[in-house]
Design a protein around this motif. Structure first.
Motif, PDB file in Angstrom:
ATOM      1  N   SER A  90      17.981 -17.568 -29.978  1.00 11.04           N
ATOM      2  CA  SER A  90      18.402 -16.218 -29.616  1.00 11.04           C
ATOM      3  C   SER A  90      17.420 -15.199 -30.194  1.00 11.04           C
ATOM      4  O   SER A  90      17.031 -15.305 -31.361  1.00 11.04           O
ATOM      5  N   PRO A  91      17.043 -14.190 -29.404  1.00 10.10           N
ATOM      6  CA  PRO A  91      16.104 -13.180 -29.910  1.00 10.10           C
ATOM      7  C   PRO A  91      16.754 -12.187 -30.881  1.00 10.10           C
ATOM      8  O   PRO A  91      16.047 -11.508 -31.616  1.00 10.10           O
ATOM      9  N   THR A  92      18.075 -12.114 -30.881  1.00 12.77           N
ATOM     10  CA  THR A  92      18.775 -11.186 -31.776  1.00 12.77           C
ATOM     11  C   THR A  92      19.938 -11.915 -32.454  1.00 12.77           C
ATOM     12  O   THR A  92      20.321 -13.007 -32.041  1.00 12.77           O
ATOM     13  N   GLU A  93      20.518 -11.276 -33.477  1.00 12.81           N
ATOM     14  CA  GLU A  93      21.628 -11.897 -34.207  1.00 12.81           C
ATOM     15  C   GLU A  93      22.792 -10.923 -34.394  1.00 12.81           C
ATOM     16  O   GLU A  93      23.472 -10.938 -35.415  1.00 12.81           O
ATOM     17  N   LYS A  94      23.043 -10.100 -33.408  1.00  8.06           N
ATOM     18  CA  LYS A  94      24.119  -9.116 -33.484  1.00  8.06           C
ATOM     19  C   LYS A  94      25.495  -9.773 -33.518  1.00  8.06           C
ATOM     20  O   LYS A  94      26.442  -9.201 -34.046  1.00  8.06           O
ATOM     21  N   ARG A  95      25.610 -10.970 -32.962  1.00  4.04           N
ATOM     22  CA  ARG A  95      26.903 -11.661 -32.921  1.00  4.04           C
ATOM     23  C   ARG A  95      27.389 -12.037 -34.314  1.00  4.04           C
ATOM     24  O   ARG A  95      28.578 -12.254 -34.522  1.00  4.04           O
ATOM     25  N   PHE A  96      26.490 -12.074 -35.300  1.00  5.00           N
ATOM     26  CA  PHE A  96      26.878 -12.440 -36.661  1.00  5.00           C
ATOM     27  C   PHE A  96      27.666 -11.345 -37.371  1.00  5.00           C
ATOM     28  O   PHE A  96      28.354 -11.609 -38.348  1.00  5.00           O
ATOM     29  N   TYR A  97      27.549 -10.109 -36.906  1.00  7.11           N
ATOM     30  CA  TYR A  97      28.292  -9.016 -37.537  1.00  7.11           C
ATOM     31  C   TYR A  97      29.108  -8.225 -36.509  1.00  7.11           C
ATOM     32  O   TYR A  97      29.329  -7.035 -36.664  1.00  7.11           O
ATOM     33  N   ASP A  98      29.572  -8.891 -35.476  1.00  9.91           N
ATOM     34  CA  ASP A  98      30.386  -8.291 -34.415  1.00  9.91           C
ATOM     35  C   ASP A  98      29.661  -7.190 -33.654  1.00  9.91           C
ATOM     36  O   ASP A  98      30.290  -6.290 -33.104  1.00  9.91           O
ATOM     37  N   GLY A  99      28.345  -7.253 -33.622  1.00  6.14           N
ATOM     38  CA  GLY A  99      27.555  -6.280 -32.866  1.00  6.14           C
ATOM     39  C   GLY A  99      27.413  -6.659 -31.402  1.00  6.14           C
ATOM     40  O   GLY A  99      27.006  -5.841 -30.585  1.00  6.14           O
ATOM     41  N   ALA A 100      27.745  -7.892 -31.081  1.00  4.88           N
ATOM     42  CA  ALA A 100      27.672  -8.368 -29.691  1.00  4.88           C
ATOM     43  C   ALA A 100      28.590  -9.580 -29.557  1.00  4.88           C
ATOM     44  O   ALA A 100      28.868 -10.281 -30.531  1.00  4.88           O
ATOM     45  N   ALA A 101      29.058  -9.787 -28.348  1.00  6.85           N
ATOM     46  CA  ALA A 101      29.877 -10.971 -28.075  1.00  6.85           C
ATOM     47  C   ALA A 101      29.004 -12.222 -28.190  1.00  6.85           C
ATOM     48  O   ALA A 101      27.798 -12.178 -27.970  1.00  6.85           O
ATOM     49  N   SER A 113      25.107 -32.747 -18.973  1.00  3.81           N
ATOM     50  CA  SER A 113      25.478 -31.406 -19.392  1.00  3.81           C
ATOM     51  C   SER A 113      24.354 -30.825 -20.254  1.00  3.81           C
ATOM     52  O   SER A 113      23.881 -31.474 -21.192  1.00  3.81           O
ATOM     53  N   TYR A 114      23.949 -29.605 -19.914  1.00  4.83           N
ATOM     54  CA  TYR A 114      22.901 -28.902 -20.648  1.00  4.83           C
ATOM     55  C   TYR A 114      23.524 -27.618 -21.184  1.00  4.83           C
ATOM     56  O   TYR A 114      23.971 -26.779 -20.402  1.00  4.83           O
ATOM     57  N   GLU A 115      23.558 -27.459 -22.511  1.00  9.25           N
ATOM     58  CA  GLU A 115      24.239 -26.314 -23.100  1.00  9.25           C
ATOM     59  C   GLU A 115      23.331 -25.606 -24.096  1.00  9.25           C
ATOM     60  O   GLU A 115      22.683 -26.242 -24.933  1.00  9.25           O
ATOM     61  N   SER A 116      23.311 -24.294 -24.012  1.00  6.07           N
ATOM     62  CA  SER A 116      22.486 -23.503 -24.919  1.00  6.07           C
ATOM     63  C   SER A 116      23.178 -23.359 -26.270  1.00  6.07           C
ATOM     64  O   SER A 116      24.384 -23.563 -26.389  1.00  6.07           O
ATOM     65  N   GLN A 117      22.402 -22.980 -27.248  1.00  3.69           N
ATOM     66  CA  GLN A 117      22.980 -22.550 -28.513  1.00  3.69           C
ATOM     67  C   GLN A 117      23.564 -21.166 -28.253  1.00  3.69           C
ATOM     68  O   GLN A 117      23.228 -20.513 -27.272  1.00  3.69           O
ATOM     69  N   SER A 118      24.431 -20.708 -29.128  1.00  2.00           N
ATOM     70  CA  SER A 118      25.014 -19.382 -28.912  1.00  2.00           C
ATOM     71  C   SER A 118      23.930 -18.308 -29.059  1.00  2.00           C
ATOM     72  O   SER A 118      22.966 -18.470 -29.800  1.00  2.00           O
ATOM     73  N   PHE A 119      24.136 -17.234 -28.296  1.00  2.00           N
ATOM     74  CA  PHE A 119      23.232 -16.086 -28.346  1.00  2.00           C
ATOM     75  C   PHE A 119      24.053 -14.826 -28.111  1.00  2.00           C
ATOM     76  O   PHE A 119      25.234 -14.896 -27.790  1.00  2.00           O
ATOM     77  N   ASP A 120      23.442 -13.675 -28.298  1.00  2.00           N
ATOM     78  CA  ASP A 120      24.141 -12.404 -28.121  1.00  2.00           C
ATOM     79  C   ASP A 120      24.299 -12.078 -26.642  1.00  2.00           C
ATOM     80  O   ASP A 120      23.330 -12.144 -25.884  1.00  2.00           O
TER      81      ASP A 120
END
Length: 145
Positions: A90-101, A113-120
């Motif tokens: 992920s290019p950003t980490e806003k999800r770590f502080y509730d800045g993004a879903a 099945s091909y699944e990404s890591q979580s991202f913002d």
């Protein structure tokens, strides 16, 4: 003899430069989810139908994808390297502080099945940005209707 060697070399090099078989979106199921404590969105695409859920408990709204949008999605899907999805950062980490879903892309294709890591949500990895943006455009079109 030189001509025969040149011909064989050209044949082998030509085979190596061929594009890999194109991925057929008709046999794929694509699911994009984004959620936080107070927000939920799930967009699933299968066989030119998009299903959109904005609540965990409610039924999905199904919409047929217009031909122009479908053609664009097919082209984008063929550009995605499915094997690479799991390793994208992920290019950003806003999800770590509730800045993004927290968002996730999952593609079921040919029994795998091909699944990404979580991202913002709104900030996907560059390599899947086109397909994530296109998928989200269907939800925006639904909101406008």
């Amino acid at each position: 003899m030189k001509l025969l060697s040149l011909l064989l070399l050209t044949l082998f090099l030509g085979k190596g430069c061929e594009n890999k078989a194109k991925q057929n979106i008709e046999t794929a199921q694509i699911t994009y989810t984004a959620n936080t404590r107070g927000y939920y969105q799930e967009i699933s695409i299968e066989k030119q139908i998009v299903s959109i859920k904005t609540d965990r408990k409610e039924e999905a709204v199904q919409i047929k994808i217009y031909d122009d949008d479908w053609k664009e999605l097919v082209e984008i899907f063929q550009e995605v390297d499915l094997e690479e999805i799991k390793d994208l950062k992920s290019p950003t980490e806003k999800r770590f502080y509730d800045g993004a879903a927290i968002a996730n892309l999952k593609i079921n294709y040919e029994g795998k099945s091909y699944e990404s890591q979580s991202f913002d949500h709104g900030f996907p990895p560059y390599e899947i940005k086109k397909i994530v943006t296109k998928i989200n455009s269907f939800a925006k079109q639904n909101d406008e209707n």
